[in-house]
Motif scaffolding. Structure first.
Motif, PDB file in Angstrom:
ATOM      1  N   LEU A  51      44.125  40.440  23.771  1.00 44.75           N
ATOM      2  CA  LEU A  51      44.078  41.195  25.365  1.00 44.75           C
ATOM      3  C   LEU A  51      42.617  41.223  25.580  1.00 44.75           C
ATOM      4  N   PRO A  52      41.812  41.539  24.874  1.00 49.19           N
ATOM      5  CA  PRO A  52      40.277  41.567  25.397  1.00 49.19           C
ATOM      6  C   PRO A  52      39.693  40.187  25.792  1.00 49.19           C
ATOM      7  N   LEU A  53      40.303  39.192  25.138  1.00 47.71           N
ATOM      8  CA  LEU A  53      39.831  37.793  25.264  1.00 47.71           C
ATOM      9  C   LEU A  53      40.561  37.343  26.668  1.00 47.71           C
ATOM     10  N   VAL A 103      46.986  38.298  14.183  1.00 45.74           N
ATOM     11  CA  VAL A 103      46.618  37.955  15.664  1.00 45.74           C
ATOM     12  C   VAL A 103      47.663  38.474  16.661  1.00 45.74           C
ATOM     13  N   GLY A 104      47.377  39.400  17.769  1.00 42.34           N
ATOM     14  CA  GLY A 104      48.501  39.862  18.503  1.00 42.34           C
ATOM     15  C   GLY A 104      48.106  40.220  19.865  1.00 42.34           C
ATOM     16  N   TYR A 105      49.072  40.229  20.835  1.00 45.00           N
ATOM     17  CA  TYR A 105      48.869  41.044  22.062  1.00 45.00           C
ATOM     18  C   TYR A 105      48.544  42.284  21.999  1.00 45.00           C
ATOM     19  N   ASN A 106      47.410  42.977  22.348  1.00 46.43           N
ATOM     20  CA  ASN A 106      47.497  44.462  21.964  1.00 46.43           C
ATOM     21  C   ASN A 106      47.760  44.913  20.681  1.00 46.43           C
ATOM     22  N   VAL A 107      47.296  44.074  19.869  1.00 50.22           N
ATOM     23  CA  VAL A 107      47.797  44.221  18.397  1.00 50.22           C
ATOM     24  C   VAL A 107      47.260  45.464  17.557  1.00 50.22           C
ATOM     25  N   LYS A 108      46.475  46.302  18.250  1.00 52.48           N
ATOM     26  CA  LYS A 108      46.055  47.849  17.602  1.00 52.48           C
ATOM     27  C   LYS A 108      47.268  48.398  17.606  1.00 52.48           C
ATOM     28  N   PHE A 109      48.166  48.326  18.638  1.00 47.06           N
ATOM     29  CA  PHE A 109      49.342  49.290  18.667  1.00 47.06           C
ATOM     30  C   PHE A 109      50.318  48.869  17.580  1.00 47.06           C
ATOM     31  N   LEU A 138      39.363  37.903  35.122  1.00 48.55           N
ATOM     32  CA  LEU A 138      38.775  39.176  35.449  1.00 48.55           C
ATOM     33  C   LEU A 138      39.646  39.778  36.632  1.00 48.55           C
ATOM     34  N   PHE A 139      40.186  39.052  37.435  1.00 50.46           N
ATOM     35  CA  PHE A 139      40.890  39.500  38.715  1.00 50.46           C
ATOM     36  C   PHE A 139      42.277  39.438  38.654  1.00 50.46           C
ATOM     37  N   LEU A 140      42.786  39.629  37.500  1.00 52.54           N
ATOM     38  CA  LEU A 140      44.436  39.873  37.459  1.00 52.54           C
ATOM     39  C   LEU A 140      45.000  40.996  37.938  1.00 52.54           C
ATOM     40  N   GLY A 141      45.891  41.098  38.398  1.00 55.48           N
ATOM     41  CA  GLY A 141      46.437  42.387  39.101  1.00 55.48           C
ATOM     42  C   GLY A 141      46.796  43.455  37.995  1.00 55.48           C
ATOM     43  N   ASN A 142      47.455  42.808  36.722  1.00 56.46           N
ATOM     44  CA  ASN A 142      47.631  43.556  35.846  1.00 56.46           C
ATOM     45  C   ASN A 142      47.733  42.756  34.525  1.00 56.46           C
ATOM     46  N   TYR A 143      47.733  43.346  33.405  1.00 52.94           N
ATOM     47  CA  TYR A 143      47.777  42.647  32.104  1.00 52.94           C
ATOM     48  C   TYR A 143      48.928  42.529  31.250  1.00 52.94           C
ATOM     49  N   LYS A 144      50.149  42.810  32.029  1.00 51.77           N
ATOM     50  CA  LYS A 144      51.351  42.676  31.316  1.00 51.77           C
ATOM     51  C   LYS A 144      51.467  41.426  30.659  1.00 51.77           C
ATOM     52  N   PHE A 145      52.143  41.050  29.604  1.00 52.05           N
ATOM     53  CA  PHE A 145      52.104  40.011  28.863  1.00 52.05           C
ATOM     54  C   PHE A 145      52.705  39.046  29.660  1.00 52.05           C
ATOM     55  N   SER A 146      53.747  39.166  30.418  1.00 46.99           N
ATOM     56  CA  SER A 146      54.446  38.125  31.379  1.00 46.99           C
ATOM     57  C   SER A 146      53.609  37.853  32.207  1.00 46.99           C
ATOM     58  N   ASN A 147      52.738  38.533  33.066  1.00 47.52           N
ATOM     59  CA  ASN A 147      51.738  38.288  33.998  1.00 47.52           C
ATOM     60  C   ASN A 147      50.806  37.243  33.644  1.00 47.52           C
ATOM     61  N   VAL A 148      50.433  37.556  32.275  1.00 48.01           N
ATOM     62  CA  VAL A 148      49.309  36.711  31.680  1.00 48.01           C
ATOM     63  C   VAL A 148      49.842  35.538  31.219  1.00 48.01           C
ATOM     64  N   LEU A 149      51.021  35.401  30.791  1.00 44.75           N
ATOM     65  CA  LEU A 149      51.567  34.095  30.546  1.00 44.75           C
ATOM     66  C   LEU A 149      51.622  33.189  31.890  1.00 44.75           C
ATOM     67  N   SER A 150      52.053  33.795  32.883  1.00 44.73           N
ATOM     68  CA  SER A 150      52.351  33.160  34.069  1.00 44.73           C
ATOM     69  C   SER A 150      50.846  32.683  34.535  1.00 44.73           C
ATOM     70  N   ASN A 155      40.244  30.283  26.086  1.00 48.31           N
ATOM     71  CA  ASN A 155      38.955  30.042  25.673  1.00 48.31           C
ATOM     72  C   ASN A 155      38.595  31.281  24.785  1.00 48.31           C
ATOM     73  N   GLY A 156      37.608  30.969  23.666  1.00 45.74           N
ATOM     74  CA  GLY A 156      37.015  31.831  22.933  1.00 45.74           C
ATOM     75  C   GLY A 156      37.937  32.260  21.694  1.00 45.74           C
ATOM     76  N   PHE A 157      39.202  32.102  21.486  1.00 49.49           N
ATOM     77  CA  PHE A 157      40.171  32.307  20.484  1.00 49.49           C
ATOM     78  C   PHE A 157      39.647  31.790  19.157  1.00 49.49           C
ATOM     79  N   GLU A 158      39.299  30.311  19.143  1.00 53.89           N
ATOM     80  CA  GLU A 158      38.926  29.604  17.900  1.00 53.89           C
ATOM     81  C   GLU A 158      37.799  30.165  17.491  1.00 53.89           C
ATOM     82  N   ALA A 159      36.792  30.588  18.374  1.00 49.80           N
ATOM     83  CA  ALA A 159      35.301  31.206  17.933  1.00 49.80           C
ATOM     84  C   ALA A 159      35.568  32.588  17.359  1.00 49.80           C
ATOM     85  N   GLU A 160      36.528  33.211  18.065  1.00 47.32           N
ATOM     86  CA  GLU A 160      36.784  34.549  17.442  1.00 47.32           C
ATOM     87  C   GLU A 160      37.270  34.453  16.004  1.00 47.32           C
TER      88      GLU A 160
END
Length: 283
Positions: free
Chosen positions: A226-228, A195-201, A234-246, A273-278
């Motif tokens: 990241l997709p979760l 499990v990771g954030y942008n784990v494909k990298f 849906l409306f975050l300005g960007n999906y940098k890890f720091s912005n997501v945490l905030s 939400n959705g992590f446990e189901a995945e």
């Protein structure tokens, strides 16, 4: 809109936008619950709607009241005659314990998994190298950490040093043997989902490093956070890890160090939400 608490949004927009947002919420909430409240001209100045909740709106003389349906009434009426309540409770207890004995795996509601993060000398797995591995193995309430700095024969680029604080001198002094480190990492993760954030990298780099060192990389089940997040925010300005945490109310500095970032990700997962189901789907 502003997220004033986790999952609680406040905004000011017209009725058309409100209805479209509410429809979008209902289409995507899956097994969750949702409630919307908005201003109207009535005695109390507002009304609300709910979706998949126990509470329902009950209109009484123009006032929106909250109603909890008596869902147990039918069952209570059906059980009025025949066996006593104590006997039914006893039999239910026996059946539940019998099921638990026959299916012990049902007690482990959340499969084990491993959170991972890497730091590298660049963005290309073909020409760059892993310089740090951080991981956290989660088995129920048990947690185990893995951390390695990896020795590399080339200099660490200045940009990477500025981002991570990892220097060429640090790796020369504390960097571990690359092959031994990856063998230890393979033993650590076992066959658990990664499990990771942008784990494909991270997976691309791991696959390349294993092949480069003549090691066998077995295809792993992976869950990308990241997709979760994108589905939920849906409306975050960007999906940098720091912005997501905030956005999830986690006040932390992302230092771009593998194990520290893994620990931040561990704080994010319970809020997502959705992590446990995945995890259950792939675990």
């Amino acid at each position: 809109m502003q997220e004033i608490a986790v999952g609680v949004y406040v905004g000011n927009f017209n009725s058309r936008v409100r209805e479209e947002l509410w429809q979008h919420v209902r289409d995507n909430v899956q097994k969750g619950e949702a409630t919307i409240s908005y201003a109207v001209r009535n005695e109390i100045g507002y009304t609300f709607s709910s979706y998949q909740t126990k509470q329902e709106v009950f209109e009484l003389d123009g006032l929106p009241l909250v109603r909890y349906p008596l869902q147990q009434r039918k069952a209570e009426n059906e059980g009025r005659y025949g066996f006593s309540r104590a006997f039914r409770s006893h039999m239910r207890y026996k059946l539940e314990n019998k099921d638990n004995k026959l299916k012990p795996e049902q007690n482990n509601t959340i499969p084990a998994y491993v959170l991972i993060d890497l730091e590298t000398t660049g963005l290309s797995e073909e020409k760059d190298y892993i310089i740090e591995i951080g991981a956290l193995k989660v088995k129920g309430t048990r947690k185990e950490e893995f951390h390695r700095l990896l020795h590399v024969d080339e200099n660490v680029p200045n940009l990477i040093t500025e981002l991570t604080g990892i220097t060429t001198q640090m790796l020369a002094a504390d960097g571990c043997d690359r092959k031994k480190s990856l063998e230890d990492f393979a033993c650590f993760i076992e066959d658990m989902p990664l499990v990771g954030y942008n784990v494909k990298f991270d997976i691309k780099f791991l696959e390349k490093e294993f092949r480069r060192l003549g090691l066998d990389w077995k295809n792993k089940k992976c869950i990308d956070i990241l997709p979760l997040v994108k589905k939920e925010k849906l409306f975050l300005g960007n999906y940098k890890f720091s912005n997501v945490l905030s956005s999830y109310g986690i006040d932390a500095v992302v230092r771009h160090r593998a194990l520290e970032d893994v620990m931040l990700l561990a704080q994010l997962l319970p809020k997502l939400n959705g992590f446990e189901a995945e995890l259950k789907r792939k675990g």
